[in-house]
Design a protein around this motif. Structure first.
Motif, mmCIF file in Angstrom:
data_model
loop_
_atom_site.group_PDB
_atom_site.id
_atom_site.type_symbol
_atom_site.label_atom_id
_atom_site.label_comp_id
_atom_site.label_asym_id
_atom_site.label_seq_id
_atom_site.Cartn_x
_atom_site.Cartn_y
_atom_site.Cartn_z
ATOM 1 N N UNK A 2 0.841 -1.189 0.000
ATOM 2 C CA UNK A 2 0.000 0.000 0.000
ATOM 3 C C UNK A 2 0.882 1.247 0.000
ATOM 4 N N UNK A 3 0.305 2.312 -0.503
ATOM 5 C CA UNK A 3 0.868 3.643 -0.317
ATOM 6 C C UNK A 3 0.012 4.322 0.731
ATOM 7 N N UNK A 48 0.460 -3.258 4.744
ATOM 8 C CA UNK A 48 -0.516 -2.494 5.524
ATOM 9 C C UNK A 48 -0.095 -2.359 6.992
ATOM 10 N N UNK A 49 0.169 -3.475 7.640
ATOM 11 C CA UNK A 49 0.523 -3.428 9.066
ATOM 12 C C UNK A 49 1.788 -2.624 9.314
ATOM 13 N N UNK A 50 2.722 -2.704 8.390
ATOM 14 C CA UNK A 50 3.998 -2.000 8.514
ATOM 15 C C UNK A 50 3.801 -0.483 8.468
ATOM 16 N N UNK A 52 0.983 1.197 8.874
ATOM 17 C CA UNK A 52 0.119 1.635 9.971
ATOM 18 C C UNK A 52 0.908 1.716 11.277
ATOM 19 N N UNK A 53 1.879 0.828 11.462
ATOM 20 C CA UNK A 53 2.725 0.890 12.656
ATOM 21 C C UNK A 53 3.563 2.169 12.656
ATOM 22 N N UNK A 54 4.047 2.579 11.496
ATOM 23 C CA UNK A 54 4.822 3.824 11.412
ATOM 24 C C UNK A 54 3.928 5.013 11.745
ATOM 25 N N UNK A 55 2.720 5.025 11.209
ATOM 26 C CA UNK A 55 1.776 6.097 11.522
ATOM 27 C C UNK A 55 1.503 6.142 13.028
ATOM 28 N N UNK A 56 1.272 4.982 13.638
ATOM 29 C CA UNK A 56 1.053 4.904 15.088
ATOM 30 C C UNK A 56 2.262 5.452 15.848
ATOM 31 N N UNK A 69 -3.518 16.677 18.368
ATOM 32 C CA UNK A 69 -2.794 16.281 17.157
ATOM 33 C C UNK A 69 -3.795 16.112 16.031
ATOM 34 N N UNK A 70 -3.464 16.663 14.889
ATOM 35 C CA UNK A 70 -4.295 16.476 13.698
ATOM 36 C C UNK A 70 -3.544 15.583 12.720
ATOM 37 N N UNK A 71 -4.269 14.654 12.103
ATOM 38 C CA UNK A 71 -3.658 13.739 11.145
ATOM 39 C C UNK A 71 -4.626 13.508 9.991
ATOM 40 N N UNK A 72 -4.131 13.631 8.783
ATOM 41 C CA UNK A 72 -4.902 13.330 7.581
ATOM 42 C C UNK A 72 -4.207 12.192 6.854
ATOM 43 N N UNK A 73 -4.984 11.182 6.437
ATOM 44 C CA UNK A 73 -4.415 9.968 5.846
ATOM 45 C C UNK A 73 -5.159 9.610 4.567
ATOM 46 N N UNK A 74 -4.386 9.212 3.544
ATOM 47 C CA UNK A 74 -4.929 8.597 2.331
ATOM 48 C C UNK A 74 -4.210 7.274 2.154
ATOM 49 N N UNK A 75 -4.942 6.242 1.754
ATOM 50 C CA UNK A 75 -4.376 4.913 1.589
ATOM 51 C C UNK A 75 -4.728 4.398 0.199
ATOM 52 N N UNK A 76 -3.724 3.890 -0.503
ATOM 53 C CA UNK A 76 -3.922 3.343 -1.844
ATOM 54 C C UNK A 76 -3.383 1.913 -1.872
ATOM 55 N N UNK A 77 -4.287 0.948 -2.013
ATOM 56 C CA UNK A 77 -3.890 -0.453 -2.099
ATOM 57 C C UNK A 77 -4.086 -0.922 -3.539
ATOM 58 N N UNK A 78 -3.082 -1.599 -4.058
ATOM 59 C CA UNK A 78 -3.187 -2.174 -5.393
ATOM 60 C C UNK A 78 -2.524 -3.547 -5.354
ATOM 61 N N UNK A 79 -3.334 -4.573 -5.482
ATOM 62 C CA UNK A 79 -2.862 -5.959 -5.366
ATOM 63 C C UNK A 79 -1.730 -6.231 -6.354
#
Length: 102
Positions: A2-3, A48-50, A52-56, A69-79
């Motif tokens: 994912x991006x 994904x888990x990797x 998300x762990x960095x974001x956490x 704290x403000x956080x904006x996230x976009x996620x792009x998954x492409x199999x």
């Protein structure tokens, strides 16, 4: 793969938040996850888990001394795709027939 594109920063601190952003970039850099920073955030590439762990971990770093704290996230998954940090830009450059600013 994912991006994950995100920006995270405290609210209610100084007008400039670059010292807080720098702390998050340090967390990201030490994580080993492939990333690109840009003027309005950072894009991570990984499982994904990797990512998300960095974001956490960025959140936890700021939560040490930030009450809001403000956080904006976009996620792009492409199999089945990897290397999207570079290949998405390369695809646009091929269509344009020239390089774009990075």
């Amino acid at each position: 793969m994912v991006l994950l594109d995100f920006s995270i920063f405290p609210i209610g601190k100084d007008e400039s938040v670059s010292k807080y952003v720098a702390r998050c970039i340090d967390v990201i850099d030490r994580s080993g996850v492939n990333y690109r920073s840009h003027s309005m955030g950072t894009t991570l590439e990984g499982e994904y888990d990797e990512v998300m762990a960095v974001l956490r971990d960025c959140y936890l770093e700021l939560a040490k001394d930030c009450d809001r704290i403000e956080c904006m996230v976009k996620l792009d998954y492409r199999r089945g795709r990897t290397g999207q940090l570079d290949s998405k830009i390369a695809s646009v450059e091929r269509k344009l027939g020239r390089n774009v600013r990075k």
